[in-house]
Scaffold this motif. Structure first.
Motif, mmCIF file in Angstrom:
data_model
loop_
_atom_site.group_PDB
_atom_site.id
_atom_site.type_symbol
_atom_site.label_atom_id
_atom_site.label_comp_id
_atom_site.label_asym_id
_atom_site.label_seq_id
_atom_site.Cartn_x
_atom_site.Cartn_y
_atom_site.Cartn_z
ATOM 1 N N ARG A 36 0.860 -1.193 0.000
ATOM 2 C CA ARG A 36 0.000 0.000 0.000
ATOM 3 C C ARG A 36 0.894 1.241 0.000
ATOM 4 O O ARG A 36 1.794 1.357 0.783
ATOM 5 C CB ARG A 36 -0.877 0.014 1.268
ATOM 6 C CG ARG A 36 -1.738 1.275 1.371
ATOM 7 C CD ARG A 36 -1.995 1.677 2.805
ATOM 8 N NE ARG A 36 -0.774 1.894 3.557
ATOM 9 C CZ ARG A 36 -0.022 2.994 3.474
ATOM 10 N NH1 ARG A 36 -0.356 3.981 2.686
ATOM 11 N NH2 ARG A 36 1.103 3.080 4.170
ATOM 12 N N ARG A 37 0.630 2.147 -0.910
ATOM 13 C CA ARG A 37 1.402 3.408 -0.936
ATOM 14 C C ARG A 37 0.443 4.563 -1.089
ATOM 15 O O ARG A 37 -0.597 4.430 -1.726
ATOM 16 C CB ARG A 37 2.370 3.474 -2.135
ATOM 17 C CG ARG A 37 3.569 2.551 -2.106
ATOM 18 C CD ARG A 37 4.724 3.033 -1.225
ATOM 19 N NE ARG A 37 4.428 3.031 0.197
ATOM 20 C CZ ARG A 37 4.406 1.930 0.992
ATOM 21 N NH1 ARG A 37 4.678 0.758 0.524
ATOM 22 N NH2 ARG A 37 4.118 2.035 2.264
ATOM 23 N N SER A 38 0.816 5.683 -0.538
ATOM 24 C CA SER A 38 0.073 6.904 -0.831
ATOM 25 C C SER A 38 0.310 7.277 -2.285
ATOM 26 O O SER A 38 1.446 7.199 -2.775
ATOM 27 C CB SER A 38 0.559 8.046 0.069
ATOM 28 O OG SER A 38 0.145 7.821 1.403
ATOM 29 N N VAL A 39 -0.758 7.654 -2.945
ATOM 30 C CA VAL A 39 -0.671 8.134 -4.330
ATOM 31 C C VAL A 39 -1.248 9.552 -4.320
ATOM 32 O O VAL A 39 -2.378 9.765 -3.862
ATOM 33 C CB VAL A 39 -1.466 7.220 -5.287
ATOM 34 C CG1 VAL A 39 -1.409 7.748 -6.717
ATOM 35 C CG2 VAL A 39 -0.929 5.782 -5.225
ATOM 36 N N THR A 57 -4.755 13.579 3.470
ATOM 37 C CA THR A 57 -4.089 14.849 3.720
ATOM 38 C C THR A 57 -4.737 15.577 4.894
ATOM 39 O O THR A 57 -5.962 15.579 5.043
ATOM 40 C CB THR A 57 -4.082 15.776 2.480
ATOM 41 O OG1 THR A 57 -3.607 17.074 2.889
ATOM 42 C CG2 THR A 57 -5.438 15.940 1.838
ATOM 43 N N THR A 58 -3.879 16.162 5.694
ATOM 44 C CA THR A 58 -4.350 16.991 6.810
ATOM 45 C C THR A 58 -3.968 18.446 6.561
ATOM 46 O O THR A 58 -3.843 19.240 7.483
ATOM 47 C CB THR A 58 -3.742 16.505 8.140
ATOM 48 O OG1 THR A 58 -2.339 16.331 7.935
ATOM 49 C CG2 THR A 58 -4.355 15.204 8.587
ATOM 50 N N GLY A 59 -3.774 18.748 5.283
ATOM 51 C CA GLY A 59 -3.387 20.112 4.919
ATOM 52 C C GLY A 59 -4.601 21.028 4.813
ATOM 53 O O GLY A 59 -5.720 20.673 5.190
ATOM 54 N N GLY A 60 -4.328 22.216 4.267
ATOM 55 C CA GLY A 60 -5.406 23.161 3.969
ATOM 56 C C GLY A 60 -6.189 23.589 5.190
ATOM 57 O O GLY A 60 -5.622 24.042 6.183
#
Ligand SMILES: Cc1cc2nc3c(=O)[nH]c(=O)nc-3n(C[C@H](O)[C@H](O)[C@H](O)COP(=O)(O)O)c2cc1C
Length: 197
Positions: free
Chosen positions: A17-20, A145-148
């Motif tokens: 499993r990888r982040s894409v 993502t925990t951005g924005g």
């Protein structure tokens, strides 16, 4: 344990499993809504303390992605103050449109039982890992993502969350155009201590 469960295959799924990321997605190519629903059913099978099932998801797709992009970029512009960066604003406006689906990840705080907040958060994180693995199993790509605007108080109501609840980020899903490179992890032995006597 279902009879067809194969530990070797499962190990492979977990370890490969990888982040894409959005720039690796095939833009404009949608995933089937029915697959996204199966992925979300898997999310709801995560362990959780006291059967509170503290997750709350909002799925954006199609025109919904534009709504989400507009909402998060404008809120970021209004509320980031001196931290404002044009590059972040542009990303918040453009990245959602690269995805097939975006799942906003909410934690609905348990109020009827004495469960520490961290345990509601942990349960949702377990649900997100189910999403990560399911996305991989279906041959899709995605990342958390925990951005924005994730931690902006004013973002909560847009995602159906109240004051006591938390927005924990966004899971972007897309068809994979450019697969992620392999990853490494520290040897398990460095992270584990055994006590046998
Ligand atoms: C709680 C959490 C928050 C994350 N937030 C971000 C993020 O804001 N931006 C990002 O690029 N990746 C984010 N990621 C994904 C990580 O970058 C990614 O998991 C890490 O690079 C390891 O790669 P892998 O998932 O392929 O193993 C987050 C992952 C977790 C678990």
């Amino acid at each position: 344990m279902p009879a067809m469960m194969n530990p070797e295959l499962f190990n492979e799924l977990v370890r490969n499993r990888r982040s894409v990321f959005p720039d690796q997605f095939e833009i404009g190519k949608k995933a089937d809504d029915e697959i996204i629903k199966e992925i979300l059913v898997n999310a709801t099978w995560a362990p959780n303390h006291g059967q509170q099932q503290p997750w709350q998801f909002t799925v954006f797709t199609g025109e919904g992605l534009k709504k989400m992009a507009l909402f998060q970029s404008e809120l970021y512009k209004q509320d980031s103050g001196e931290q404002f960066k044009q590059i972040t604003y542009n990303k918040l406006q453009q990245n959602p449109l690269k995805a097939s689906h975006i799942i906003a990840i909410g934690m609905k705080r348990t109020t009827t039982k004495n469960i520490p907040e961290i345990e509601d958060i942990e349960a949702v994180a377990c649900a997100v890992q189910n999403i990560y693995l399911s996305v991989t199993a279906y041959g899709l790509g995605g990342y958390w993502t925990t951005g924005g605007v994730t931690y902006f108080e004013k973002a909560k109501s847009f995602f159906g969350l109240g004051e006591q609840d938390r927005l924990l980020g966004f899971f972007y899903i897309g068809q994979v155009a450019i697969p992620s490179a392999g990853a490494t992890r520290l040897p398990m032995e460095e992270k584990v201590k055994w006590v046998k006597e």
